[in-house]
Enzyme design. Structure first.
Site, PDB file in Angstrom:
ATOM      1  N   ASN A  92       0.830  -1.200   0.000  1.00  0.00           N
ATOM      2  CA  ASN A  92       0.000   0.000   0.000  1.00  0.00           C
ATOM      3  C   ASN A  92       0.869   1.257   0.000  1.00  0.00           C
ATOM      4  O   ASN A  92       1.955   1.288   0.603  1.00  0.00           O
ATOM      5  CB  ASN A  92      -1.021  -0.002   1.140  1.00  0.00           C
ATOM      6  CG  ASN A  92      -0.434  -0.223   2.516  1.00  0.00           C
ATOM      7  OD1 ASN A  92       0.592  -0.857   2.676  1.00  0.00           O
ATOM      8  ND2 ASN A  92      -1.111   0.302   3.527  1.00  0.00           N
ATOM      9  N   GLU A 149       0.206   5.218   0.651  1.00  0.00           N
ATOM     10  CA  GLU A 149      -0.777   6.222   1.068  1.00  0.00           C
ATOM     11  C   GLU A 149      -0.378   7.616   0.592  1.00  0.00           C
ATOM     12  O   GLU A 149       0.708   7.838   0.035  1.00  0.00           O
ATOM     13  CB  GLU A 149      -0.925   6.163   2.597  1.00  0.00           C
ATOM     14  CG  GLU A 149      -1.456   4.807   3.032  1.00  0.00           C
ATOM     15  CD  GLU A 149      -1.734   4.705   4.518  1.00  0.00           C
ATOM     16  OE1 GLU A 149      -1.268   5.564   5.294  1.00  0.00           O
ATOM     17  OE2 GLU A 149      -2.438   3.745   4.899  1.00  0.00           O
ATOM     18  N   CYS A 173      -3.975   0.559  -2.634  1.00  0.00           N
ATOM     19  CA  CYS A 173      -3.860  -0.680  -1.869  1.00  0.00           C
ATOM     20  C   CYS A 173      -2.752  -1.567  -2.419  1.00  0.00           C
ATOM     21  O   CYS A 173      -2.349  -1.449  -3.588  1.00  0.00           O
ATOM     22  CB  CYS A 173      -5.178  -1.447  -1.929  1.00  0.00           C
ATOM     23  SG  CYS A 173      -6.504  -0.755  -0.932  1.00  0.00           S
ATOM     24  N   GLU A 185      -2.955  -4.710  -3.177  1.00  0.00           N
ATOM     25  CA  GLU A 185      -3.435  -5.554  -4.268  1.00  0.00           C
ATOM     26  C   GLU A 185      -3.415  -4.789  -5.593  1.00  0.00           C
ATOM     27  O   GLU A 185      -3.087  -5.341  -6.648  1.00  0.00           O
ATOM     28  CB  GLU A 185      -4.869  -6.026  -3.987  1.00  0.00           C
ATOM     29  CG  GLU A 185      -5.015  -6.893  -2.727  1.00  0.00           C
ATOM     30  CD  GLU A 185      -5.273  -6.076  -1.458  1.00  0.00           C
ATOM     31  OE1 GLU A 185      -4.803  -4.927  -1.374  1.00  0.00           O
ATOM     32  OE2 GLU A 185      -5.946  -6.611  -0.567  1.00  0.00           O
ATOM     33  N   CYS A 233     -10.033  -5.336   0.339  1.00  0.00           N
ATOM     34  CA  CYS A 233     -11.156  -4.415   0.476  1.00  0.00           C
ATOM     35  C   CYS A 233     -12.112  -4.583  -0.723  1.00  0.00           C
ATOM     36  O   CYS A 233     -11.790  -5.261  -1.700  1.00  0.00           O
ATOM     37  CB  CYS A 233     -10.655  -2.967   0.554  1.00  0.00           C
ATOM     38  SG  CYS A 233     -10.096  -2.289  -1.026  1.00  0.00           S
TER      39      CYS A 233
HETATM   40  N1  THU Z   1      -5.307  -1.635   2.383  1.00  0.00           N
HETATM   41  C1  THU Z   1      -4.743  -2.407   1.413  1.00  0.00           C
HETATM   42  O1  THU Z   1      -3.609  -2.159   0.978  1.00  0.00           O
HETATM   43  N2  THU Z   1      -5.439  -3.479   0.963  1.00  0.00           N
HETATM   44  C2  THU Z   1      -6.676  -3.835   1.417  1.00  0.00           C
HETATM   45  O2  THU Z   1      -7.289  -4.731   0.874  1.00  0.00           O
HETATM   46  C3  THU Z   1      -7.245  -3.157   2.578  1.00  0.00           C
HETATM   47  C4  THU Z   1      -6.629  -1.853   2.930  1.00  0.00           C
HETATM   48  C5  THU Z   1      -4.562  -0.465   2.885  1.00  0.00           C
HETATM   49  C6  THU Z   1      -5.146   0.850   2.483  1.00  0.00           C
HETATM   50  C7  THU Z   1      -4.585   1.748   3.557  1.00  0.00           C
HETATM   51  O3  THU Z   1      -3.299   2.191   3.147  1.00  0.00           O
HETATM   52  C8  THU Z   1      -4.446   0.855   4.754  1.00  0.00           C
HETATM   53  O4  THU Z   1      -4.533  -0.469   4.272  1.00  0.00           O
HETATM   54  C9  THU Z   1      -5.483   1.069   5.820  1.00  0.00           C
HETATM   55  O5  THU Z   1      -6.760   1.017   5.307  1.00  0.00           O
END
Ligand code: THU
Length: 130
Positions: A42, A44, A53, A55, A89
């Site tokens: 991920n 941000e 994310c 994925e 997610c």
């Molecule tokens: N996140 C992912 O990378 N993949 C997911 O399937 C769920 C959430 C990340 C997004 C964000 O940077 C952190 O997790 C918290 O939500």
């Protein structure tokens, strides 16, 4: 490649996560139809919705490398693996679905090192296709 090796790849790339806002690290590793492995973490952003994310990053890496099908994807979320294994997610379920079929497996481990394995159809039933 074993499931543990694929998860190890997800756990390794999780260490590269850029997540100063959530402190929630996620790594994802895909094995594609050529047997190649693609990873993502991920990333941000100060403008929160612009973050991406793990994925999503792994899928982009797969496509850029010439892969078109997700055979299996492992996800490793959190500093350690929480009792509830980290599953993709909602948005990422749709993204994975684009390159998967209903039997594609999404795998993760919880804090007790217990496997959680789901099919695409279980995570995204009655999914949207054009
Ligand atoms: N996140 C992912 O990378 N993949 C997911 O399937 C769920 C959430 C990340 C997004 C964000 O940077 C952190 O997790 C918290 O939500």
């Amino acid at each position: 490649m074993t499931d543990d090796e694929l998860l190890d790849a997800a756990r390794t790339v999780r260490e590269m996560a850029y997540c100063p806002y959530s402190s929630f690290r996620v790594g994802a590793a895909i094995i594609d139809e050529h047997g190649s492995v693609h990873v993502g973490c991920n990333v941000e952003n100060a403008s929160y919705p612009q973050g991406s994310c793990a994925e999503t990053g792994a899928i982009a890496a797969m496509v850029a490398a010439g892969g078109q099908r997700i055979v299996k994807i492992a996800v490793a979320g959190g500093e350690t693996d929480k009792t509830r294994a980290c599953t993709p997610c909602g948005g990422c379920r749709q993204r994975i679905n684009e390159f998967a079929d209903e039997n594609t497996r999404i795998i993760a481990k919880d804090d007790d090192n217990k496997w959680h394995s789901y099919t695409m159809a279980e995570l995204l039933p009655s999914s949207f296709h054009l």
